[in-house]
Design a protein around this motif. Structure first.
Motif, PDB file in Angstrom:
ATOM      1  N   ARG A 157     -47.529 -10.692 -18.433  1.00 55.35           N
ATOM      2  CA  ARG A 157     -48.914 -10.276 -18.684  1.00 55.35           C
ATOM      3  C   ARG A 157     -49.874 -10.913 -17.688  1.00 55.35           C
ATOM      4  O   ARG A 157     -50.797 -10.258 -17.182  1.00 55.35           O
ATOM      5  N   GLY A 160     -49.339  -9.114 -14.393  1.00 54.24           N
ATOM      6  CA  GLY A 160     -49.998  -7.810 -14.367  1.00 54.24           C
ATOM      7  C   GLY A 160     -51.494  -7.931 -14.132  1.00 54.24           C
ATOM      8  O   GLY A 160     -52.085  -7.168 -13.356  1.00 54.24           O
ATOM      9  N   ARG A 183     -38.595   0.015 -17.858  1.00 56.86           N
ATOM     10  CA  ARG A 183     -38.197  -0.148 -19.248  1.00 56.86           C
ATOM     11  C   ARG A 183     -37.893  -1.609 -19.543  1.00 56.86           C
ATOM     12  O   ARG A 183     -37.517  -2.369 -18.664  1.00 56.86           O
ATOM     13  N   ARG A 185     -38.866  -5.060 -22.475  1.00 55.60           N
ATOM     14  CA  ARG A 185     -40.009  -5.752 -23.071  1.00 55.60           C
ATOM     15  C   ARG A 185     -40.927  -6.350 -22.009  1.00 55.60           C
ATOM     16  O   ARG A 185     -42.135  -6.150 -22.042  1.00 55.60           O
ATOM     17  N   GLY A 188     -42.604  -3.637 -19.850  1.00 60.05           N
ATOM     18  CA  GLY A 188     -43.727  -3.010 -20.541  1.00 60.05           C
ATOM     19  C   GLY A 188     -44.952  -3.896 -20.530  1.00 60.05           C
ATOM     20  O   GLY A 188     -46.080  -3.417 -20.320  1.00 60.05           O
ATOM     21  N   ALA A 189     -44.748  -5.194 -20.730  1.00 61.57           N
ATOM     22  CA  ALA A 189     -45.879  -6.124 -20.717  1.00 61.57           C
ATOM     23  C   ALA A 189     -46.538  -6.165 -19.349  1.00 61.57           C
ATOM     24  O   ALA A 189     -47.766  -6.206 -19.233  1.00 61.57           O
ATOM     25  N   TRP A 191     -46.531  -3.764 -16.919  1.00 67.96           N
ATOM     26  CA  TRP A 191     -47.234  -2.528 -16.599  1.00 67.96           C
ATOM     27  C   TRP A 191     -48.489  -2.349 -17.462  1.00 67.96           C
ATOM     28  O   TRP A 191     -49.532  -1.927 -16.969  1.00 67.96           O
ATOM     29  N   ARG A 192     -48.391  -2.676 -18.735  1.00 68.67           N
ATOM     30  CA  ARG A 192     -49.566  -2.546 -19.602  1.00 68.67           C
ATOM     31  C   ARG A 192     -50.673  -3.486 -19.174  1.00 68.67           C
ATOM     32  O   ARG A 192     -51.862  -3.118 -19.162  1.00 68.67           O
ATOM     33  N   SER A 193     -50.309  -4.706 -18.837  1.00 66.52           N
ATOM     34  CA  SER A 193     -51.312  -5.667 -18.400  1.00 66.52           C
ATOM     35  C   SER A 193     -51.970  -5.221 -17.103  1.00 66.52           C
ATOM     36  O   SER A 193     -53.194  -5.310 -16.960  1.00 66.52           O
ATOM     37  N   ALA A 195     -52.217  -2.098 -15.858  1.00 63.59           N
ATOM     38  CA  ALA A 195     -53.049  -0.910 -16.070  1.00 63.59           C
ATOM     39  C   ALA A 195     -54.311  -1.242 -16.855  1.00 63.59           C
ATOM     40  O   ALA A 195     -55.420  -0.810 -16.503  1.00 63.59           O
ATOM     41  N   GLY A 196     -54.144  -2.013 -17.926  1.00 63.17           N
ATOM     42  CA  GLY A 196     -55.308  -2.364 -18.741  1.00 63.17           C
ATOM     43  C   GLY A 196     -56.305  -3.213 -17.990  1.00 63.17           C
ATOM     44  O   GLY A 196     -57.528  -2.995 -18.077  1.00 63.17           O
ATOM     45  N   SER A 197     -55.820  -4.189 -17.229  1.00 61.19           N
ATOM     46  CA  SER A 197     -56.727  -5.057 -16.466  1.00 61.19           C
ATOM     47  C   SER A 197     -57.444  -4.273 -15.381  1.00 61.19           C
ATOM     48  O   SER A 197     -58.651  -4.463 -15.157  1.00 61.19           O
TER      49      SER A 197
END
Length: 433
Positions: A157, A160, A183, A185, A188-189, A191-193, A195-197
């Motif tokens: 995270r 990311g 793919r 855990r 996913g953390a 890529w999500r971090s 994209a979200g950031s």
């Protein structure tokens, strides 16, 4: 290794870093003057001019040389926090980022699965580029990118968020995700971090001041810069009657005239081809090693730098930083390409600023320097691609550490973790961001 032995081991690299950086500082402060143009005008004139505009609460909307993502405003504004004139304050901040990057490499280099060679690549590479390394904000971006790659080991995270912040400083750190799996855990953390950031920071800058995305339009109209790979065509063509010009255009010295749009288009086509190769590599990659993330980031950045319409001298910092990360991770196979990058960085100093008058004049000296530097980058790109492909293509014939990585993944059930070091390592990441 005890803290005392680590401190002793760091003594020599820190001493060499201190000496080389003292020389670089003397150059940017104009105590020592290299031949060629003054590389510090970007700070004292352009950056300081942007600083005055940004202080009013808007991005430089009327300045086409502003070709940077919105977070670059932070790098330009930061010197105003120090009780110094703008240029010395900027150099002080770059020196601090340089020291932090060295500490990062030294700390990571003494951990299991790593080695201290990366610190030496950083020390030597930045010194080889000379005063340009401190007269641009690219060193700050590279330090963020290195921290992101090291953080990906255990703190995806944080990694990311650092990737997103780096991309909003100067776009290219988005390439750090080239080798990240999709793919799992940790994947996913990560890529999500990222994209979200990226989304959150972009919305913040758009809401904070007008013109946050103006750089997209300004970048579109860039031409063929005289130090790029494609520019060699016109350097030679000038000796055979080509009647184009060399002019300052969109903040860089570019060729303008017949055939330039075609060469710029071909450069773009080469970049698209590089993207296609990276996609092909991802499709065919079967075995991921502890070094895959950093090796892929280095290879991707090398490809897009080499094929770009613009190869500014400071771009070499990106490659030096990522090469240093690869040389820190013991399983990396990019050592030969890293050596070529260091050689290209040294030639870059000879080309700019020392021999820039020869480059502008397209004389034999200038053409030889550019052909050598760009030839080294082409060779490094091809070598990096080959080694990235073979390191991930052959199951059962991976690099040292791959067995431990597979065992760790099997034990955790996370077969696609985006690691750059064995997952079984109990140490903390090199940085928490």
């Amino acid at each position: 290794m005890t803290s005392i032995s680590r401190a002793r081991g760091a003594g020599l690299p820190v001493a060499v870093w201190a000496v080389t950086r003292a020389v670089v500082l003397l150059c940017v402060l104009r105590v020592l003057v290299l031949p060629g143009p003054d590389v510090t005008t970007d700070v004292s004139v352009i950056y300081q001019g942007w600083f005055e505009v940004l202080k009013t609460g808007t991005f430089p909307l009327d300045d086409v040389t502003w070709q940077y993502p919105p977070a670059a405003a932070l790098a330009v504004l930061a010197p105003g926090l120090l009780p110094l004139d703008y240029a010395p304050a900027f150099y002080t901040l770059v020196l601090a980022a340089d020291a932090a990057a060295l500490a990062l490499f030294l700390r990571a280099g003494h951990r299991p699965g790593h080695r201290p060679a990366g610190a030496w690549v950083w020390i030597v590479g930045v010194a080889l580029l000379g005063p340009t390394a401190y007269a641009r904000y690219d060193l700050l971006v590279t330090a963020v990118a290195a921290a992101a790659l090291f953080a990906a080991v255990r703190r995806p995270r944080v990694a990311g968020a650092l990737v997103a912040f780096g991309a909003l400083l100067k776009v290219w750190p988005a390439l750090l995700l080239t080798g990240a799996v999709l793919r799992g855990r940790r994947a996913g953390a990560l890529w999500r971090s990222a994209a979200g950031s990226a989304a959150g920071l972009t919305l913040f800058f758009v809401a904070a001041a007008p013109g946050a995305l103006a750089f997209l339009t300004f970048q579109r109209d860039r031409g063929t810069e005289i130090e790029s790979l494609g520019a060699l065509v016109f350097h030679v063509a000038r000796h055979y009657g080509w009647n184009g010009q060399v002019l300052l255009n969109y903040g860089s010295v570019e060729f303008l005239g017949p055939g330039v749009p075609l060469v710029s288009t071909l450069a773009l086509a080469l970049s698209v081809a590089a993207l296609g190769w990276l996609v092909l590599w991802r499709v065919h990659a079967r075995e991921r090693t502890p070094a895959t993330l950093c090796d892929a980031a280095f290879t991707a950045t090398l490809l897009f730098t080499t094929t770009s319409r613009v190869i500014s001298p400071q771009y070499m910092l990106w490659l030096v930083g990522l090469a240093a990360v690869c040389m820190t991770v013991r399983g990396s196979r990019q050592a030969p390409a890293a050596v070529l990058v260091l050689l290209a960085t040294g030639v870059t100093l000879l080309e700019f600023p020392v021999g820039f008058a020869h480059v502008v004049a397209s004389d034999l000296h200038g053409i030889a320097l550019l052909a050598l530097r760009n030839g080294l980058l082409v060779a490094a790109s091809l070598l990096a691609c080959r080694r990235l492909w073979t390191s991930t293509r052959r199951p059962g014939r991976g690099l040292p550490g791959s067995v431990e990585l597979i065992a760790a993944r099997t034990a955790t059930g996370d077969a696609a973790a985006p690691l750059t070091a064995p997952a079984a390592a109990s140490h903390k990441p090199a940085t928490d961001g």
